[in-house]
Design an enzyme around this catalytic site. Structure first.
Site, PDB file in Angstrom:
ATOM      1  N   LYS A 184       0.881  -1.172   0.000  1.00 53.86           N
ATOM      2  CA  LYS A 184       0.000   0.000   0.000  1.00 53.86           C
ATOM      3  C   LYS A 184       0.911   1.212   0.000  1.00 53.86           C
ATOM      4  CE  LYS A 184      -2.013   2.935   2.001  1.00 53.86           C
ATOM      5  NZ  LYS A 184      -1.731   4.332   1.583  1.00 53.86           N
ATOM      6  N   GLU A 260       9.541   1.595  10.959  1.00 52.20           N
ATOM      7  CA  GLU A 260      10.540   2.661  10.791  1.00 52.20           C
ATOM      8  C   GLU A 260       9.776   3.973  10.825  1.00 52.20           C
ATOM      9  OE1 GLU A 260      12.486   1.523   7.144  1.00 52.20           O
ATOM     10  OE2 GLU A 260      13.568  -0.087   8.129  1.00 52.20           O
ATOM     11  N   CYS A 294      13.545  11.047   6.640  1.00 52.52           N
ATOM     12  CA  CYS A 294      13.426  10.680   8.053  1.00 52.52           C
ATOM     13  C   CYS A 294      14.757  10.867   8.774  1.00 52.52           C
ATOM     14  CB  CYS A 294      12.961   9.243   8.175  1.00 52.52           C
ATOM     15  SG  CYS A 294      14.041   8.102   7.297  1.00 52.52           S
ATOM     16  N   GLU A 396       8.782  16.558  15.121  1.00 45.78           N
ATOM     17  CA  GLU A 396       9.277  16.393  13.748  1.00 45.78           C
ATOM     18  C   GLU A 396       8.497  17.328  12.821  1.00 45.78           C
ATOM     19  OE1 GLU A 396       8.129  12.898  11.424  1.00 45.78           O
ATOM     20  OE2 GLU A 396      10.236  12.619  10.933  1.00 45.78           O
TER      21      GLU A 396
HETATM   22  P1  NAD Z   1       2.208   8.540   7.198  1.00 47.03           P
HETATM   23  O1  NAD Z   1       2.361   7.832   8.491  1.00 47.03           O
HETATM   24  O2  NAD Z   1       1.220   9.648   7.118  1.00 47.03           O
HETATM   25  O3  NAD Z   1       1.779   7.515   6.053  1.00 47.03           O
HETATM   26  C1  NAD Z   1       2.572   6.395   5.731  1.00 47.03           C
HETATM   27  C2  NAD Z   1       1.689   5.336   5.121  1.00 47.03           C
HETATM   28  O4  NAD Z   1       0.774   4.848   6.103  1.00 47.03           O
HETATM   29  C3  NAD Z   1       0.839   5.821   3.953  1.00 47.03           C
HETATM   30  O5  NAD Z   1       0.828   4.817   2.962  1.00 47.03           O
HETATM   31  C4  NAD Z   1      -0.531   5.990   4.602  1.00 47.03           C
HETATM   32  O6  NAD Z   1      -1.610   5.884   3.692  1.00 47.03           O
HETATM   33  C5  NAD Z   1      -0.526   4.825   5.572  1.00 47.03           C
HETATM   34  N1  NAD Z   1      -1.470   4.931   6.694  1.00 47.03           N
HETATM   35  C6  NAD Z   1      -1.865   6.046   7.348  1.00 47.03           C
HETATM   36  N2  NAD Z   1      -2.725   5.718   8.357  1.00 47.03           N
HETATM   37  C7  NAD Z   1      -2.861   4.364   8.339  1.00 47.03           C
HETATM   38  C8  NAD Z   1      -3.600   3.426   9.101  1.00 47.03           C
HETATM   39  N3  NAD Z   1      -4.369   3.799  10.118  1.00 47.03           N
HETATM   40  N4  NAD Z   1      -3.499   2.114   8.780  1.00 47.03           N
HETATM   41  C9  NAD Z   1      -2.709   1.693   7.768  1.00 47.03           C
HETATM   42  N5  NAD Z   1      -1.998   2.554   6.983  1.00 47.03           N
HETATM   43  C10 NAD Z   1      -2.066   3.861   7.276  1.00 47.03           C
HETATM   44  O7  NAD Z   1       3.667   9.010   6.784  1.00 47.03           O
HETATM   45  P2  NAD Z   1       4.068   9.929   5.554  1.00 47.03           P
HETATM   46  O8  NAD Z   1       3.553  11.302   5.837  1.00 47.03           O
HETATM   47  O9  NAD Z   1       3.695   9.249   4.288  1.00 47.03           O
HETATM   48  O10 NAD Z   1       5.673   9.910   5.650  1.00 47.03           O
HETATM   49  C11 NAD Z   1       6.399  10.796   6.445  1.00 47.03           C
HETATM   50  C12 NAD Z   1       6.759  10.158   7.768  1.00 47.03           C
HETATM   51  O11 NAD Z   1       7.474   8.954   7.545  1.00 47.03           O
HETATM   52  C13 NAD Z   1       7.667  11.010   8.621  1.00 47.03           C
HETATM   53  O12 NAD Z   1       7.255  10.940   9.959  1.00 47.03           O
HETATM   54  C14 NAD Z   1       9.032  10.349   8.477  1.00 47.03           C
HETATM   55  O13 NAD Z   1       9.917  10.562   9.533  1.00 47.03           O
HETATM   56  C15 NAD Z   1       8.629   8.923   8.374  1.00 47.03           C
HETATM   57  N6  NAD Z   1       9.686   8.148   7.724  1.00 47.03           N
HETATM   58  C16 NAD Z   1      10.461   7.310   8.486  1.00 47.03           C
HETATM   59  C17 NAD Z   1      11.493   6.588   7.899  1.00 47.03           C
HETATM   60  C18 NAD Z   1      12.378   5.670   8.701  1.00 47.03           C
HETATM   61  O14 NAD Z   1      13.077   4.864   8.098  1.00 47.03           O
HETATM   62  N7  NAD Z   1      12.388   5.740  10.024  1.00 47.03           N
HETATM   63  C19 NAD Z   1      11.737   6.726   6.535  1.00 47.03           C
HETATM   64  C20 NAD Z   1      10.940   7.599   5.792  1.00 47.03           C
HETATM   65  C21 NAD Z   1       9.905   8.300   6.400  1.00 47.03           C
END
Ligand code: NAD
Length: 492
Positions: A184, A260, A294, A396
């Site tokens: 997804k 992550e 991230c 963040e």
């Molecule tokens: P997000 O958490 O908003 O979304 C990530 C994914 O989760 C999307 O595909 C979204 O549709 C899905 N999602 C959201 N709610 C959900 C639920 N209740 N159930 C299942 N899926 C759900 O994150 P984002 O805004 O896409 O990405 C940015 C974030 O990701 C930042 O916080 C960043 O730090 C983090 N990030 C972490 C790493 C790492 O390796 N630690 C790497 C990249 C990004």
């Protein structure tokens, strides 16, 4: 059957075919560069997700499940080469989704897409097993040896900031270990995951092994997928709050998770650092990908004797960044990914001023007088003089911005760096080798770089402590998560 790649209409990829969503719902993909609609995406409903998961489940006992490790690894090497052969298509798809500079996607995102399959194809061929000889109560002997079985159907939930890189970082090892996946991707970046389906078919990955469903999180594809009873493991990259929601969903049926999550990463610049390298490295860690990494730096601590000089040099370098679309002449920073995300980052820009920050540079939205004014650009921004308790220091932001604060001693800066709910990574800049080795292990994070940033060897552990993640991926850690170990005891 819907077709690929950078298309005005995206279907789902289920059981080896592009299909429309039966939900009848669609949503729009907006260009971050112009603010215009560039694609319509089918939103998977509960039934679509069910079809995808069942296809993945069925594929486990089909030709994929019967393949030898060597055959599977060979197919994944082919896949890696096929991604490289379609490099330009992936590049177009990635920059259409994210608006990032073409040069950045060419250097980082697309090569890593291929490498994620090649690396784990190599690793799985070399995966050994433990072996013990055991004395039995009757004076005989038994042997014990371990086997690694695939975990089953893996749900891969990925974010929008490095869409191909972070999705394949999970799909690569999951497939190498013999699992099947339902991916997804973020609703904001649907292109590359969809395109990958075509390449999977082209190299002969059996149908049902790789499936893609599009949609949102809550009450949509993400939630339906993570709640599905036939999903055996969930690997997620995204925000910490989303991780909390997914963890609750994963508790139903006790599915294994690997998370992550977010970061609030500190860079530490000692007075004995090579300031040219420290400024260049900090520029990279704060402003790469418009701050949407991230591992990016949002807190910079600089030892007092070089504080003023560092602030002034970082300001000069930030003001030299060229903002623009993927192909703007000399571009070094693209837009934020969406209007919603820009609103969020701008709310922190406003808050910083309300909290009394000195705005060293930036703080607003640039005006270009051309099409880019419809896009989601934002100024690179540096602050000083905020209290350590400010939300700007603690939360963040995920934008091209940082706060710089002076420090006076090693103990002080270790305490400052560790004063965070997050624990993803840190960068230390010093020419003193003893200091580097003394300080690095004391920082409560999953990754520390010394005199560098974002240097990655895919065989090493990757992940965060505190609210930055659960578990590690990378190298043998990925193989551990994506397999089930069984011990076989044979009485001789
Ligand atoms: P997000 O958490 O908003 O979304 C990530 C994914 O989760 C999307 O595909 C979204 O549709 C899905 N999602 C959201 N709610 C959900 C639920 N209740 N159930 C299942 N899926 C759900 O994150 P984002 O805004 O896409 O990405 C940015 C974030 O990701 C930042 O916080 C960043 O730090 C983090 N990030 C972490 C790493 C790492 O390796 N630690 C790497 C990249 C990004």
């Amino acid at each position: 059957m819907l077709q690929q790649p950078i298309l005005p209409e995206h279907g789902l990829f289920i059981d080896g075919a592009y299909v429309p969503a039966t939900s009848g719902r669609t949503f729009q993909k907006i260009s971050p560069v112009s603010g215009r609609v560039i694609a319509t995406v089918h939103e998977a409903g509960r039934d679509d997700v069910d079809r995808a998961v069942r296809a993945a489940k069925a594929a486990l006992s089909g030709p994929w499940g019967k393949m030898s490790v060597a055959e599977r690894a060979g197919l994944l090497q082919d896949l890696s080469q096929a991604i490289n052969a379609r490099f330009d298509d992936f590049l177009e798809a990635e920059i259409a989704d994210t608006g990032k500079p073409r040069s950045l996607a060419r250097l980082v995102d697309i090569p890593r897409g291929g490498a994620n399959f090649a690396t784990f194809a190599d690793m799985i061929k070399n995966l050994g097993a433990e072996f013990f000889e055991t004395a039995t109560p009757d004076g005989g002997r038994a042997i014990n040896y371990g086997v690694h079985r695939p975990k089953g159907v893996i749900a891969v939930i990925s974010p929008w900031n490095l869409p191909l890189l972070l999705m394949t970082w999970k799909v690569g090892p999951a497939l190498a270990c013999g699992n099947t996946v339902v991916v997804k991707p973020s609703e904001i970046t649907p292109h590359t995951a969809t395109l990958l389906g075509e390449v999977m078919n082209a190299v002969g990955i059996p149908k049902g092994v790789y499936n893609v469903i599009h949609g949102f999180g809550p009450n949509s594809a993400g939630e339906f997928l993570t709640q599905h009873p036939l999903v055996d493991g969930i690997t997620f990259t995204g925000e910490t709050r989303t991780g909390e929601a997914i963890m609750k969903q994963a508790a139903i049926g006790l599915r294994d998770i690997s998370f992550e999550l977010g970061g609030k990463n500190a860079a530490i610049v000692f007075a004995d650092a090579d300031l040219d390298k420290a400024v260049a490295g900090t520029m990279q860690s704060v402003f790469s990908n418009c701050g949407q990494v991230c591992l990016g730096t949002e807190r910079v601590y600089v030892e007092r004797p070089v504080y003023e000089e560092f602030v002034s040099r970082l300001k000069g370098a930030a003001e030299g960044l060229v903002l623009g679309g993927p192909d703007t002449q000399g571009v070094s920073m693209g837009p934020l990914v969406s209007e919603e995300h820009r609103d969020k980052v701008l709310s922190y820009y406003r808050l910083a001023e309300e909290e009394g920050a000195t705005v060293v540079t930036g703080g607003g939205v640039p005006q270009f007088g051309d099409e880019r004014d419809g896009g989601f650009f934002i100024q690179p921004t540096i602050w000083t003089d905020l209290a350590d308790t400010s939300p700007i220091i603690r939360e963040e932001i995920f934008g091209p911005c940082c706060h710089i604060r002076p420090f006076d001693s090693e103990e002080e800066v270790i305490a400052l760096a560790n004063d965070s709910d997050y624990g993803l990574c840190s960068a230390i800049w010093t020419e003193n080798l003893s200091r580097a080795h003394r300080v690095a292990p004391q920082i409560e994070v999953g990754l520390v770089w010394v005199n560098s940033w974002f240097l990655r060897d895919l065989r090493t552990a990757f992940g965060g402590s505190k609210k930055s993640g659960i578990g590690r991926e990378g190298g043998e850690h990925s193989l551990e998560f994506y397999t089930e170990r069984a011990n076989i005891c044979v009485k001789l």
